[in-house]
Design a protein around this motif. Structure first.
Motif, PDB file in Angstrom:
ATOM      1  N   PRO B  25     -28.065 -32.222   9.761  1.00 47.05           N
ATOM      2  CA  PRO B  25     -27.450 -31.950  11.316  1.00 47.05           C
ATOM      3  C   PRO B  25     -26.799 -30.641  10.931  1.00 47.05           C
ATOM      4  CG  PRO B  25     -26.122 -33.448  10.074  1.00 47.05           C
ATOM      5  CD  PRO B  25     -27.248 -33.159   9.044  1.00 47.05           C
ATOM      6  N   ILE B  26     -26.498 -30.142  12.351  1.00 49.13           N
ATOM      7  CA  ILE B  26     -25.676 -28.962  12.491  1.00 49.13           C
ATOM      8  C   ILE B  26     -24.223 -29.291  12.067  1.00 49.13           C
ATOM      9  CG2 ILE B  26     -24.485 -27.678  14.336  1.00 49.13           C
ATOM     10  CD1 ILE B  26     -26.991 -27.746  15.956  1.00 49.13           C
ATOM     11  N   SER B  27     -23.570 -28.506  11.553  1.00 50.75           N
ATOM     12  CA  SER B  27     -22.160 -28.468  10.668  1.00 50.75           C
ATOM     13  C   SER B  27     -21.223 -29.077  11.784  1.00 50.75           C
ATOM     14  CB  SER B  27     -21.674 -27.360  10.064  1.00 50.75           C
ATOM     15  OG  SER B  27     -20.572 -27.436   9.660  1.00 50.75           O
ATOM     16  N   GLY B  28     -20.588 -30.084  11.409  1.00 52.01           N
ATOM     17  CA  GLY B  28     -19.710 -30.596  12.571  1.00 52.01           C
ATOM     18  C   GLY B  28     -20.046 -31.704  13.229  1.00 52.01           C
ATOM     19  N   HIS B  29     -21.601 -31.919  13.165  1.00 49.34           N
ATOM     20  CA  HIS B  29     -22.266 -33.030  13.926  1.00 49.34           C
ATOM     21  C   HIS B  29     -22.162 -34.373  12.985  1.00 49.34           C
ATOM     22  CE1 HIS B  29     -24.444 -30.566  17.167  1.00 49.34           C
ATOM     23  NE2 HIS B  29     -23.068 -30.092  17.282  1.00 49.34           N
ATOM     24  N   THR B  30     -21.890 -35.689  13.799  1.00 54.87           N
ATOM     25  CA  THR B  30     -21.990 -36.738  12.757  1.00 54.87           C
ATOM     26  C   THR B  30     -23.123 -37.542  13.438  1.00 54.87           C
ATOM     27  OG1 THR B  30     -20.281 -37.930  14.376  1.00 54.87           O
ATOM     28  CG2 THR B  30     -19.577 -36.699  12.400  1.00 54.87           C
ATOM     29  N   SER B  31     -23.691 -37.596  14.728  1.00 56.42           N
ATOM     30  CA  SER B  31     -24.873 -38.005  15.186  1.00 56.42           C
ATOM     31  C   SER B  31     -26.021 -37.614  14.683  1.00 56.42           C
ATOM     32  CB  SER B  31     -24.542 -38.453  16.694  1.00 56.42           C
ATOM     33  OG  SER B  31     -23.822 -39.409  16.786  1.00 56.42           O
ATOM     34  N   VAL B  32     -27.040 -38.538  14.207  1.00 50.25           N
ATOM     35  CA  VAL B  32     -28.381 -38.134  13.993  1.00 50.25           C
ATOM     36  C   VAL B  32     -29.191 -38.865  14.584  1.00 50.25           C
ATOM     37  CG1 VAL B  32     -30.134 -37.759  12.317  1.00 50.25           C
ATOM     38  CG2 VAL B  32     -27.814 -36.816  11.912  1.00 50.25           C
ATOM     39  N   TYR B  33     -30.164 -38.231  15.214  1.00 53.61           N
ATOM     40  CA  TYR B  33     -31.318 -39.180  15.951  1.00 53.61           C
ATOM     41  C   TYR B  33     -32.711 -38.871  15.676  1.00 53.61           C
ATOM     42  CZ  TYR B  33     -27.336 -39.299  19.520  1.00 53.61           C
ATOM     43  OH  TYR B  33     -26.236 -39.415  20.147  1.00 53.61           O
ATOM     44  N   TRP B  34     -33.674 -39.765  15.626  1.00 57.80           N
ATOM     45  CA  TRP B  34     -34.928 -39.521  15.250  1.00 57.80           C
ATOM     46  C   TRP B  34     -36.024 -39.916  16.321  1.00 57.80           C
ATOM     47  CZ3 TRP B  34     -36.738 -37.383  10.979  1.00 57.80           C
ATOM     48  CH2 TRP B  34     -35.694 -36.945   9.705  1.00 57.80           C
ATOM     49  N   TYR B  49     -28.135 -42.736  14.104  1.00 60.41           N
ATOM     50  CA  TYR B  49     -27.048 -43.098  13.085  1.00 60.41           C
ATOM     51  C   TYR B  49     -25.868 -42.212  13.450  1.00 60.41           C
ATOM     52  CZ  TYR B  49     -30.682 -45.163  10.291  1.00 60.41           C
ATOM     53  OH  TYR B  49     -31.715 -45.781  10.018  1.00 60.41           O
ATOM     54  N   ASP B  50     -24.775 -42.955  13.168  1.00 59.81           N
ATOM     55  CA  ASP B  50     -23.467 -42.247  13.448  1.00 59.81           C
ATOM     56  C   ASP B  50     -22.462 -42.719  12.487  1.00 59.81           C
ATOM     57  OD1 ASP B  50     -21.937 -40.571  16.078  1.00 59.81           O
ATOM     58  OD2 ASP B  50     -20.711 -41.475  14.596  1.00 59.81           O
ATOM     59  N   PHE B  69     -26.275 -40.368   5.019  1.00 60.76           N
ATOM     60  CA  PHE B  69     -25.402 -40.327   4.057  1.00 60.76           C
ATOM     61  C   PHE B  69     -24.198 -39.788   4.281  1.00 60.76           C
ATOM     62  CE2 PHE B  69     -28.906 -40.875   1.212  1.00 60.76           C
ATOM     63  CZ  PHE B  69     -30.271 -40.364   1.890  1.00 60.76           C
ATOM     64  N   PRO B  70     -23.531 -39.746   3.259  1.00 63.54           N
ATOM     65  CA  PRO B  70     -21.870 -39.411   3.787  1.00 63.54           C
ATOM     66  C   PRO B  70     -21.729 -37.975   4.176  1.00 63.54           C
ATOM     67  CG  PRO B  70     -21.830 -40.502   1.541  1.00 63.54           C
ATOM     68  CD  PRO B  70     -23.397 -40.512   1.987  1.00 63.54           C
ATOM     69  N   ASN B  71     -22.756 -37.250   4.108  1.00 69.67           N
ATOM     70  CA  ASN B  71     -22.567 -35.854   4.574  1.00 69.67           C
ATOM     71  C   ASN B  71     -23.156 -35.580   5.701  1.00 69.67           C
ATOM     72  OD1 ASN B  71     -25.119 -35.868   3.744  1.00 69.67           O
ATOM     73  ND2 ASN B  71     -25.247 -34.030   2.662  1.00 69.67           N
ATOM     74  N   TYR B  72     -23.596 -36.712   6.355  1.00 68.83           N
ATOM     75  CA  TYR B  72     -24.316 -37.037   7.571  1.00 68.83           C
ATOM     76  C   TYR B  72     -25.600 -36.443   7.583  1.00 68.83           C
ATOM     77  CZ  TYR B  72     -19.307 -37.357   8.903  1.00 68.83           C
ATOM     78  OH  TYR B  72     -17.992 -37.785   8.956  1.00 68.83           O
ATOM     79  N   SER B  73     -26.252 -36.062   6.648  1.00 61.92           N
ATOM     80  CA  SER B  73     -27.721 -35.856   6.517  1.00 61.92           C
ATOM     81  C   SER B  73     -28.296 -37.246   6.696  1.00 61.92           C
ATOM     82  CB  SER B  73     -28.193 -35.038   5.475  1.00 61.92           C
ATOM     83  OG  SER B  73     -27.900 -36.002   4.082  1.00 61.92           O
ATOM     84  N   SER B  74     -29.951 -37.169   7.130  1.00 64.65           N
ATOM     85  CA  SER B  74     -30.485 -38.644   7.157  1.00 64.65           C
ATOM     86  C   SER B  74     -31.803 -38.520   6.766  1.00 64.65           C
ATOM     87  CB  SER B  74     -30.318 -38.719   8.732  1.00 64.65           C
ATOM     88  OG  SER B  74     -31.161 -40.039   9.168  1.00 64.65           O
ATOM     89  N   LEU B  98     -20.291 -41.650  19.417  1.00 67.75           N
ATOM     90  CA  LEU B  98     -19.244 -42.742  19.622  1.00 67.75           C
ATOM     91  C   LEU B  98     -18.129 -41.971  20.291  1.00 67.75           C
ATOM     92  CD1 LEU B  98     -19.527 -44.419  15.936  1.00 67.75           C
ATOM     93  CD2 LEU B  98     -20.400 -45.162  18.111  1.00 67.75           C
ATOM     94  N   GLY B  99     -18.162 -40.614  20.264  1.00 66.39           N
ATOM     95  CA  GLY B  99     -16.640 -40.056  20.697  1.00 66.39           C
ATOM     96  C   GLY B  99     -17.050 -39.300  21.890  1.00 66.39           C
ATOM     97  N   GLY B 100     -18.293 -39.219  22.484  1.00 68.05           N
ATOM     98  CA  GLY B 100     -18.188 -38.408  23.726  1.00 68.05           C
ATOM     99  C   GLY B 100     -19.382 -37.298  23.570  1.00 68.05           C
TER     100      GLY B 100
END
Lengths: 113, 115
Positions: B25-34, B49-50, B69-74, B98-100
């Motif tokens: 994902p883009i740095s700072g993004h925690t949500s990933v969609y497929w 995923y979030d 994964f912990p680094n938010y990659s999926s 989850l946060g807007g």
């Protein structure tokens, strides 16, 4: 049922002409609305979004869209089309933060020289 | 700033095999969609995923699964591949759903071909 309708499958316009792509949504409340563009074999690029407030939103590449609650529409417009605008355009909405995007079936735009 | 990246660009598999697709994902993004974009079926939501957890799932069979994964990659895994799984698989990321976070930014996709 929640849905997005893009009535036009294909549109052809002449370069320099104006463009309007139609999008209608069906949702119980005001959704979060988006327009994306996809060039052949590529991912989706976000053109613009509407969350709340001013119903006329400006996006990238000279595009704008107007949210009309009474018509459940979010049409995309551009005053003067360039050949590079030829692509497929998708309207989408989300019901809330984190919600999946629900996409329309897309409108393929061809630009005549 | 780097956008969403996906690998591989193309993947060719035989029916019955397993496929693994990756997304950063883009740095700072925690949500990933497929999402799956199959010919004639349009863009369909697969998974969200979030914070390392699966938060939502589309109408796909259990052989479509993934993880974050912990680094938010999926990673998206498709088991027991079928011919109709041939499609462009798009990954998108956003600030925490989850946060807007609302806007989803897409990667270039992985073209999966099942023969």
């Amino acid at each position: 049922a929640q849905s997005v309708t893009q009535p036009d499958i294909h549109i052809t316009v002449s370069e320099g002409a104006s463009l309007e792509l139609r999008c209608n949504y069906s949702y119980g409340a005001t959704p979060y609305l988006f327009w994306y563009v996809q060039s052949p074999g590529q991912g989706l690029q976000l053109l613009l979004k509407y969350f709340s407030g001013d119903t006329l939103v400006q996006g990238i590449k000279g595009f704008e869209a107007e949210f009309k609650r009474s018509q459940s529409s979010f049409n995309l417009r551009k005053p003067s089309v360039h050949w590079s605008d030829a692509a497929e355009y998708f309207c989408a909405f989300a019901g809330s933060s984190g919600d999946k995007l629900t996409f329309g079936t897309g409108t393929r735009l061809a630009v005549r020289p | 700033e780097a956008g969403v990246t996906q690998s591989p660009t193309h993947l060719i598999k035989t029916r019955g095999q397993q496929a693994t697709l990756r997304c950063s994902p883009i740095s700072g993004h925690t949500s990933v969609y497929w999402y799956q974009q199959a010919l004639g079926l349009g863009l369909q939501f697969l998974l969200w995923y979030d914070e390392g957890e699966e938060r939502n799932r589309g109408n796909f069979p259990p052989r479509f699964s993934g993880r974050q994964f912990p680094n938010y990659s999926s990673e998206l895994n498709v088991n027991a591949l079928e011919l109709e799984d041939s499609a462009l698989y798009l990954c998108a990321s956003s600030l925490s759903g989850l946060g807007g976070g609302y806007e989803q930014y897409f990667g270039p996709g992985t073209r999966l071909t099942v023969t």
